[in-house]
Design an enzyme around this catalytic site. Structure first.
Site, PDB file in Angstrom:
ATOM      1  CE  LYS A  45      -1.914   3.014   2.493  1.00 35.74           C
ATOM      2  NZ  LYS A  45      -1.920   4.172   1.604  1.00 35.74           N
ATOM      3  N   GLY A  85       6.637   4.896   8.173  1.00 33.73           N
ATOM      4  CA  GLY A  85       5.810   6.099   8.195  1.00 33.73           C
ATOM      5  C   GLY A  85       5.932   6.794   9.535  1.00 33.73           C
ATOM      6  CB  THR A  95       5.969   8.091  15.811  1.00 30.39           C
ATOM      7  OG1 THR A  95       7.338   8.034  15.398  1.00 30.39           O
ATOM      8  CG2 THR A  95       5.838   7.439  17.171  1.00 30.39           C
ATOM      9  N   GLY A 142       2.327   4.380  13.228  1.00 31.91           N
ATOM     10  CA  GLY A 142       2.987   3.149  13.681  1.00 31.91           C
ATOM     11  C   GLY A 142       2.365   2.624  14.966  1.00 31.91           C
ATOM     12  CB  CYS A 174      12.910   8.750   8.531  1.00 32.20           C
ATOM     13  SG  CYS A 174      14.015   7.659   7.628  1.00 32.20           S
TER      14      CYS A 174
HETATM   15  P1  NAD Z   1       2.117   8.347   7.523  1.00 34.01           P
HETATM   16  O1  NAD Z   1       2.305   7.619   8.799  1.00 34.01           O
HETATM   17  O2  NAD Z   1       1.107   9.417   7.473  1.00 34.01           O
HETATM   18  O3  NAD Z   1       1.734   7.340   6.348  1.00 34.01           O
HETATM   19  C1  NAD Z   1       2.555   6.239   6.011  1.00 34.01           C
HETATM   20  C2  NAD Z   1       1.695   5.182   5.336  1.00 34.01           C
HETATM   21  O4  NAD Z   1       0.763   4.662   6.294  1.00 34.01           O
HETATM   22  C3  NAD Z   1       0.848   5.714   4.180  1.00 34.01           C
HETATM   23  O5  NAD Z   1       0.809   4.743   3.153  1.00 34.01           O
HETATM   24  C4  NAD Z   1      -0.523   5.885   4.828  1.00 34.01           C
HETATM   25  O6  NAD Z   1      -1.574   5.830   3.909  1.00 34.01           O
HETATM   26  C5  NAD Z   1      -0.550   4.693   5.763  1.00 34.01           C
HETATM   27  N1  NAD Z   1      -1.505   4.795   6.891  1.00 34.01           N
HETATM   28  C6  NAD Z   1      -1.970   5.915   7.486  1.00 34.01           C
HETATM   29  N2  NAD Z   1      -2.851   5.581   8.477  1.00 34.01           N
HETATM   30  C7  NAD Z   1      -2.906   4.235   8.507  1.00 34.01           C
HETATM   31  C8  NAD Z   1      -3.626   3.303   9.314  1.00 34.01           C
HETATM   32  N3  NAD Z   1      -4.447   3.686  10.286  1.00 34.01           N
HETATM   33  N4  NAD Z   1      -3.447   1.980   9.085  1.00 34.01           N
HETATM   34  C9  NAD Z   1      -2.605   1.557   8.116  1.00 34.01           C
HETATM   35  N5  NAD Z   1      -1.913   2.396   7.310  1.00 34.01           N
HETATM   36  C10 NAD Z   1      -2.048   3.726   7.509  1.00 34.01           C
HETATM   37  O7  NAD Z   1       3.559   8.878   7.107  1.00 34.01           O
HETATM   38  P2  NAD Z   1       3.929   9.821   5.885  1.00 34.01           P
HETATM   39  O8  NAD Z   1       3.492  11.206   6.221  1.00 34.01           O
HETATM   40  O9  NAD Z   1       3.493   9.192   4.611  1.00 34.01           O
HETATM   41  O10 NAD Z   1       5.530   9.719   5.908  1.00 34.01           O
HETATM   42  C11 NAD Z   1       6.313  10.519   6.708  1.00 34.01           C
HETATM   43  C12 NAD Z   1       6.747   9.780   7.969  1.00 34.01           C
HETATM   44  O11 NAD Z   1       7.427   8.580   7.610  1.00 34.01           O
HETATM   45  C13 NAD Z   1       7.718  10.578   8.783  1.00 34.01           C
HETATM   46  O12 NAD Z   1       7.377  10.507  10.143  1.00 34.01           O
HETATM   47  C14 NAD Z   1       9.050   9.868   8.550  1.00 34.01           C
HETATM   48  O13 NAD Z   1       9.987  10.039   9.566  1.00 34.01           O
HETATM   49  C15 NAD Z   1       8.606   8.463   8.409  1.00 34.01           C
HETATM   50  N6  NAD Z   1       9.634   7.670   7.712  1.00 34.01           N
HETATM   51  C16 NAD Z   1      10.378   6.770   8.429  1.00 34.01           C
HETATM   52  C17 NAD Z   1      11.389   6.050   7.801  1.00 34.01           C
HETATM   53  C18 NAD Z   1      12.230   5.062   8.551  1.00 34.01           C
HETATM   54  O14 NAD Z   1      12.830   4.218   7.906  1.00 34.01           O
HETATM   55  N7  NAD Z   1      12.299   5.121   9.862  1.00 34.01           N
HETATM   56  C19 NAD Z   1      11.622   6.236   6.434  1.00 34.01           C
HETATM   57  C20 NAD Z   1      10.837   7.157   5.743  1.00 34.01           C
HETATM   58  C21 NAD Z   1       9.841   7.871   6.396  1.00 34.01           C
END
Ligand code: NAD
Length: 495
Positions: free
Chosen positions: A176, A233, A235, A238, A289
């Site tokens: 996804k 994504g 925290t 997560g 990130c």
């Molecule tokens: P996000 O958490 O908003 O979304 C990430 C993904 O999760 C998207 O595909 C979104 O549609 C999905 N999602 C959202 N709500 C969900 C739910 N309830 N159940 C299942 N899936 C759901 O993050 P973002 O804004 O897309 O990305 C930015 C974040 O990602 C930042 O916090 C960044 O630090 C983090 N990130 C971490 C790493 C790492 O390796 N640690 C790498 C890249 C980005």
């Protein structure tokens, strides 16, 4: 050439428009709509999961020897490389990122498939020391169906980091992508499904399911056929996924946010540190990130270092990702640019000194894009929100430190623990601090370097589990222990 259209999802082995709501995906450099992608529905997630479960159990896949599965991964790598320019252009259009960066991400995705193929072919299972008349060993089996949920900031690399080891481990995958940037995942889906078809493997081993996280992502996480979720994504998301996984007693890996410290000791090579700090925060326009977003400088060098850093920040070239001279490209979306600007406004209202940036760039060429100037803030205590929260944009906060103990206390005073950068010529000091700082990755006299061979992941609120490295495949398998009796002697209760 890539097969278009990219507005179709890959659902249970079939390319078709999702039955969910349509959403435009926009080029953030121009504000123009690239295409309209139809989300899938929860029912379509169910259809994909059921089909994936059957595909994973199909002997054609389940019994496929490691070297043949490795061949599939090599073929995907080859297809990615053949399409490298197209994939890079597509990702630049969808995310705004510089072409140099998206091309590197595409090649890194191909490298991930190749490395994973090699790891798969050379993986060993262990025979454990015997404590009786038996031999014991551990074998590893696929979990079945893996849900892979990715963010918008580096799509093809994070997609590959999940799909390659999950397939290598013998699973089917439901991918996804993020709502803002689904295109490159859909293009990658075309290449993987082509390689699967060429190898005569079951359709449905990969589905690519665009749509809202709260609908599509949630349906994947909760689906009873899904045996593991790998998530990258924010925290907060997560945590939501972790809670749902706990209900199912399902393993999850969580790659989450960061607020990484980057430290300049008084004996640092200043030229190297300046370049490293600039690259650490402002490459990818800070949407990384691992961005080095909290700068700590030894108090004795603070003003001098910051003055030079600000002067160089002002000279960074801002422009569209398609211009080879651009260093700071637009942010992923106008809404995200506004969220970044709101953080800087908050800092200003709390008394921060805006040393440079703090606004969108002026000029006709920037008018329609989601641009924001690289910004350096200081003058706030470490307790300020901009010093604690992940901004995920081109905003650096600077703080002085007095000595190592003060530095350790300040650097570790964060809910995050993803990465850290250290700039010093004193290797013993670097060693001491690297071991005391709470971070999953520490770079010493370098920053933001990555190797697929080196495990990556966070501590504290930055995540759970590790990706990459030889053991990545194991993260998508279940361990089973076997005991083999080796003599004819009866067990104690034999008659
Ligand atoms: P996000 O958490 O908003 O979304 C990430 C993904 O999760 C998207 O595909 C979104 O549609 C999905 N999602 C959202 N709500 C969900 C739910 N309830 N159940 C299942 N899936 C759901 O993050 P973002 O804004 O897309 O990305 C930015 C974040 O990602 C930042 O916090 C960044 O630090 C983090 N990130 C971490 C790493 C790492 O390796 N640690 C790498 C890249 C980005």
């Amino acid at each position: 050439m890539l097969q278009l259209p990219l507005d179709e999802a890959l659902i249970a082995g079939e390319w078709r428009r999702g039955a969910g709501p349509a959403a435009d995906t926009v080029d953030p450099a121009t504000g123009h709509t690239l295409t309209t992608v139809h989300a899938v529905t929860a029912d379509e997630v169910d259809e994909a999961a059921e089909r994936a479960s059957r595909a994973a159990a199909d002997p054609a896949w389940r019994e496929l020897p490691a070297h043949r599965r490795a061949r599939l991964l090599h073929r995907v790598a080859e297809l990615i490389e053949t399409e490298a320019e197209n994939l890079s252009a597509l990702q630049t259009a969808d995310t705004g990122k510089c072409r140099t960066e998206t091309l590197a991400l595409v090649h890194s995705a191909a490298g991930t498939f190749r490395y994973t193929a090699a790891a798969l072919e050379t993986a060993e299972e262990t025979v454990t020391p015997s404590r009786g008349a038996y031999v014991t060993m551990s074998v590893y089996e696929p979990v079945g169906v893996v849900g892979a949920i990715t963010p918008w900031n580096s799509p093809i690399a994070s997609d590959a980091q999940k799909i390659a080891p999950a397939l290598a481990a013998g699973n089917a995958v439901l991918l996804k992508p993020a709502e803002w940037t689904p295109l490159v995942a859909l293009a990658l889906g075309r290449l993987v499904s082509r390689a699967l078809a060429e190898a005569g493997l079951p359709a449905g081993l990969l589905s690519v399911l665009p749509g809202a996280g709260s609908v599509v992502g949630d349906a994947i996480v909760r689906h009873p056929r899904v045996g593991k979720v790998t998530f990258t994504g924010g925290t907060a998301t997560g945590r939501t996924i972790g809670r749902a996984a706990a209900e199912k007693i399902m393993p999850v890996s969580l790659e989450l946010g960061g607020k990484s410290p980057t430290v300049v000791f008084e004996d640092a090579d200043v030229e190297q540190a300046l370049a490293g700090v600039l690259f650490g925060i402002f490459s990818s326009s800070g949407q990384s990130c691992i961005a080095g977003s909290r700068l700590f400088v030894a108090r004795s060098r603070y003003e001098e270092f910051l003055g030079e850093l600000v002067a160089r920040t002002r000279k960074l070239r801002i422009g569209p990702g398609t211009d080879p001279h651009t260093q700071v490209a637009p942010l992923v979306h106008h809404r995200h640019r506004d969220a970044v600007a709101a953080y800087v406004d908050l800092a200003r209202s709390e008394g921060a000194r805006v040393r440079c940036g703090g606004a969108a760039p002026e000029g006709e060429e920037y008018r329609d894009g989601a641009y924001y100037l690289p910004t350096v803030l200081d003058g706030l205590p470490g307790s300020a929100r901009v010093c604690r929260e992940e901004i995920f944009g081109p905003v650096l906060v600077a703080l002085p430190f007095d000595d190592e103990d003060d530095l350790v206390a300040q650097a570790n005073d964060s809910v995050y623990g993803l990465a850290c950068g250290i700039w010093t010529r004193d290797h013993r000091r670097a060693w001491r601090f690297a071991r005391r700082v709470e971070a999953g990755t520490v770079w010493i006299n370098t920053y933001k370097q990555f190797s697929i061979a080196t495990p990556f992941g966070g501590m504290k609120d930055s995540g759970l589990g590790r990706e990459k490295g030889r053991d990545a495949i194991r993260g998508y398998q279940r361990q089973k222990s076997l005991y083999w009796g080796t003599d004819d002697s009866p067990l104690p209760w034999a008659g």
